[in-house]
Design a protein around this motif. Structure first.
Motif, short mmCIF file in Angstrom:
data_model
loop_
_atom_site.label_atom_id
_atom_site.label_comp_id
_atom_site.label_asym_id
_atom_site.label_seq_id
_atom_site.Cartn_x
_atom_site.Cartn_y
_atom_site.Cartn_z
N LYS A 142 0.70 -35.76 33.66
CA LYS A 142 0.28 -37.14 33.45
C LYS A 142 0.82 -37.97 34.61
O LYS A 142 2.01 -37.92 34.92
N SER A 144 1.33 -41.75 36.21
CA SER A 144 1.38 -43.19 35.92
C SER A 144 1.66 -43.94 37.21
O SER A 144 2.57 -43.57 37.96
N THR A 172 4.85 -42.23 38.81
CA THR A 172 5.64 -41.26 38.07
C THR A 172 4.75 -40.11 37.62
O THR A 172 3.57 -40.28 37.34
N THR A 174 4.68 -36.95 34.88
CA THR A 174 5.26 -36.30 33.70
C THR A 174 4.57 -34.97 33.51
O THR A 174 3.33 -34.92 33.42
N GLY A 176 4.54 -30.73 31.88
CA GLY A 176 4.97 -29.79 30.86
C GLY A 176 4.46 -28.40 31.19
O GLY A 176 3.46 -28.23 31.89
N THR A 215 9.56 -36.43 45.16
CA THR A 215 10.00 -37.14 43.96
C THR A 215 11.51 -37.09 43.78
O THR A 215 12.22 -36.30 44.41
N THR A 218 13.87 -37.42 37.43
CA THR A 218 14.56 -38.36 36.57
C THR A 218 14.99 -37.73 35.25
O THR A 218 15.96 -38.17 34.63
N SER A 219 14.27 -36.72 34.77
CA SER A 219 14.70 -36.01 33.56
C SER A 219 14.02 -34.66 33.50
O SER A 219 12.92 -34.47 34.02
N SER A 233 9.65 -29.75 29.89
CA SER A 233 9.08 -31.08 30.12
C SER A 233 9.96 -31.79 31.14
O SER A 233 11.19 -31.65 31.12
N ALA A 234 9.33 -32.53 32.02
CA ALA A 234 10.08 -33.19 33.08
C ALA A 234 9.37 -34.46 33.51
O ALA A 234 8.15 -34.59 33.37
N SER A 235 10.16 -35.40 33.99
CA SER A 235 9.63 -36.65 34.52
C SER A 235 10.15 -36.82 35.94
O SER A 235 11.35 -36.62 36.20
N GLU A 237 9.79 -39.31 39.64
CA GLU A 237 9.34 -40.55 40.25
C GLU A 237 9.20 -40.37 41.76
O GLU A 237 10.09 -39.81 42.40
#
Length: 242
Positions: A142, A144, A172, A174, A176, A215, A218-219, A233-235, A237
């Protein structure tokens, strides 16, 4: 140089510098270099051969937008060397431009392409982007985007608000994926993912749609239930590469 134009197909584009005139010309076997995809997922390799001609050094550039812009990969390359490029597209066409420079100086330019089709997502980090995480199973993404500073102000005498914005942009990602840990799996292990989580930016994100984004991670979370595969799962930026 000899490069794969598509899987299983080769085209020849050899260049040389004439010692008498200093002019570049094409000659089979002169300054050969072969561009091959690295099966380990780190990018691709330029394998240059030795030459009897007086080529002093070479430079290597890449383009991921069809040649509109170029990025320097390596400079001052000797005539016999190996260069690895971990920042090429993991899916799509990366162009490579090799410039052979003689001691006169004069130069000759050869362009080849690396066309890769891969359904995995990749996260790469560390010094020289040597730590690789491959995520081929059920990848989801995803994206954003937007401006970082965006505020609507309301003023007396105006019916509607007025937007006040800055110029800084934010993107950002996201993602999975499943992590299948067995002897036949093509995905990275949970240990590989954990090691990546401790690396500073930039983390290079690449995916099957041909995106290549530098990037900050961030998580990142991994887990599983009972005998089911691990999930990730990861985020991330987007940040500057430098």
């Amino acid at each position: 140089m000899t490069v794969p134009t598509e899987r299983g197909s080769l085209m020849s584009s050899n260049i040389a510098i004439d010692q008498a005139s200093g002019r570049p010309y094409a000659q089979a076997g002169a300054d050969q270099a072969t561009l091959i995809e690295d099966p380990g997922g780190r990018g691709c390799y330029l394998i240059a051969g030795s030459s009897a001609l007086t080529v002093d050094h070479s430079t290597l550039d890449r383009s991921i937008d069809g040649g509109t812009t170029w990025e320097r990969v390596a400079d001052q390359l000797p005539t016999s060397t190996t260069v690895t490029d971990p920042e090429c597209l993991s899916a799509g066409v990366t162009l490579y431009r090799i410039t052979a420079i003689s001691a006169l100086p004069s130069s000759a330019v050869s362009i080849g392409e690396l066309d890769v089709e891969d359904g995995a997502m990749w996260l790469t980090g560390g010094d020289a982007f040597t730590h690789v995480v491959r995520l081929p199973y059920n990848p989801t993404v995803k994206i954003s985007t937007g401006l970082v500073e965006r505020v609507v102000q309301h003023f007396a005498g105006r019916t509607l608000g007025v937007e006040m914005t800055g110029t800084a942009r934010q993107r950002t990602v996201t993602i999975g994926s499943l992590l299948v840990e067995d002897d036949t799996s093509e995905s990275s292990s949970t240990a590989d993912v954990e090691a990546l989580s401790y690396l500073p930016a930039p983390i290079l994100y690449r995916d099957p749609d041909g995106r290549r984004i530098y990037t900050s991670l961030t998580s990142i979370d991994i887990g599983h239930e009972s005998d089911l595969p691990w999930t990730l799962s990861a985020s991330l930026e987007e940040v500057s590469r430098d």
